[in-house]
Design an enzyme around this catalytic site. Structure first.
Site, PDB file in Angstrom:
ATOM      1  N   GLU A  50       0.847  -1.194   0.000  1.00 32.94           N
ATOM      2  CA  GLU A  50       0.000   0.000   0.000  1.00 32.94           C
ATOM      3  C   GLU A  50       0.881   1.242   0.000  1.00 32.94           C
ATOM      4  O   GLU A  50       1.910   1.311   0.662  1.00 32.94           O
ATOM      5  CB  GLU A  50      -0.891  -0.005   1.246  1.00 32.94           C
ATOM      6  CG  GLU A  50      -1.854   1.165   1.315  1.00 32.94           C
ATOM      7  CD  GLU A  50      -2.740   1.135   2.556  1.00 32.94           C
ATOM      8  OE1 GLU A  50      -3.826   1.718   2.515  1.00 32.94           O
ATOM      9  OE2 GLU A  50      -2.330   0.522   3.575  1.00 32.94           O
ATOM     10  N   LYS A 119      -9.860   1.579  -2.523  1.00 26.67           N
ATOM     11  CA  LYS A 119     -10.089   1.096  -1.163  1.00 26.67           C
ATOM     12  C   LYS A 119     -11.519   1.407  -0.723  1.00 26.67           C
ATOM     13  O   LYS A 119     -11.947   2.567  -0.728  1.00 26.67           O
ATOM     14  CB  LYS A 119      -9.073   1.753  -0.223  1.00 26.67           C
ATOM     15  CG  LYS A 119      -9.048   1.202   1.197  1.00 26.67           C
ATOM     16  CD  LYS A 119      -7.889   1.862   1.944  1.00 26.67           C
ATOM     17  CE  LYS A 119      -7.669   1.286   3.319  1.00 26.67           C
ATOM     18  NZ  LYS A 119      -6.475   1.894   3.965  1.00 26.67           N
ATOM     19  N   CYS A 160      -5.637  -3.072   2.601  1.00 29.81           N
ATOM     20  CA  CYS A 160      -5.449  -2.847   4.038  1.00 29.81           C
ATOM     21  C   CYS A 160      -6.720  -3.047   4.853  1.00 29.81           C
ATOM     22  O   CYS A 160      -7.106  -4.184   5.129  1.00 29.81           O
ATOM     23  CB  CYS A 160      -4.843  -1.467   4.270  1.00 29.81           C
ATOM     24  SG  CYS A 160      -4.007  -1.296   5.880  1.00 29.81           S
TER      25      CYS A 160
END
Length: 284
Positions: A50, A119, A160
């Protein structure tokens, strides 16, 4: 099983744990070199961390944000093509129509853009006395699932905080994914507590391989990443794991092993939509 089928049931995955600096050009150059190194070791799929081109932090996202296509994704495209790999390009801060996103771009061995995953679940946490971080102060969330095909298997992509949401992994498994990849940057509070636990949980829940790619730890950074990029098999075992330093870790993904696990403990066969049958919740 034919010789070709046996050959296609196994492939090497590489996870790059990159030391990210404030110099974007250096990050891109180092990533390109490590992608090439991974390919030279037989990797067919390579995963970056990331925010691989930028320090991680709400103050950095606007400064480092780019359009897609842009400078960083052009480097990823070229790197994928020159190394002949499927490249999961970690994530970068993306700017689009005045909004910022945390976005993962995936490229094929011919350098083509296969997808971009924004995301979905933004990292907004507040642990008193330890860490407060609010991605939503600068970033907007994505809203779509992201799956790409390889000659080996389907791959689902999260970033994440996405890994904390079991439903996302279940949807990917339902779509036929056998490998889930999560570029991530857990910190020194959540990392030791939950990083490995969540990976193993998603792998066992769905009987899939799970790979996570973290930046290397930099104690001088404003946000210190935990590191420990890992690959977990469908039995829930950690089969590859980095320390905190910059490195590349490898895992040989065995889809026949995955099929064997599913046959031995046939939970997927007993799922019905989003519900489980009575038998599926009674073991033994």
């Amino acid at each position: 099983m034919s010789a070709l089928a046996k050959a296609m049931s196994k492939f090497r995955l590489a996870v790059v744990q990159l030391h990210v600096t404030k110099v974007k050009a250096d990050n891109l150059s180092k990533a390109r070199g490590l992608i090439k190194e991974a390919a030279s070791q037989g990797a067919k799929v390579v995963v970056l961390p990331e925010c691989f081109n930028s320090p991680y932090g709400t103050g950095f996202f606007p400064e480092y944000a780019e359009k897609i296509p842009g400078v960083s994704t052009q480097v990823l495209s070229e790197a994928a093509k020159e190394s002949g790999v499927y490249l999961v390009g970690g994530s970068i801060p993306e700017e689009d129509e005045g909004k910022l996103y945390n976005t993962c771009a995936v490229f094929g061995p011919d350098g083509s853009l296969l997808l971009k995953h924004r995301k979905i679940h933004l990292f907004d946490i507040d642990v008193p006395g330890k860490i407060r971080f609010q991605e939503s102060e600068t970033l907007s969330p994505g809203s779509g699932l992201s799956v790409f095909d390889t000659p080996y298997c389907k791959v689902g992509v999260g970033i994440c905080y996405d890994i904390r949401f079991a439903e996302l992994a279940q949807l990917y498994a339902k779509k036929g994914c056998q490998l889930l990849v999560y570029p991530g940057a857990f910190n020194m509070t959540t990392g030791p507590a939950h990083w490995e636990l969540l990976q193993r949980g998603r792998a066992v829940d769905n009987q899939v391989y799970v790979a996570t790619a973290s930046p290397a730890r930099d104690e001088m950074a404003s946000y210190v990443a935990w590191g420990h990029s890992s690959v977990v098999n469908p039995w829930g075992e950690v089969i590859s794991k980095a320390g905190a330093e910059e490195t590349v870790v490898y895992a040989d993904i065995d889809l026949q092993y995955l099929a064997d696990v599913r046959q031995q403990i046939p939970i997927t066969a007993q799922r019905r939509g989003d519900l489980y049958s009575v038998n599926a919740v009674q073991e033994g």
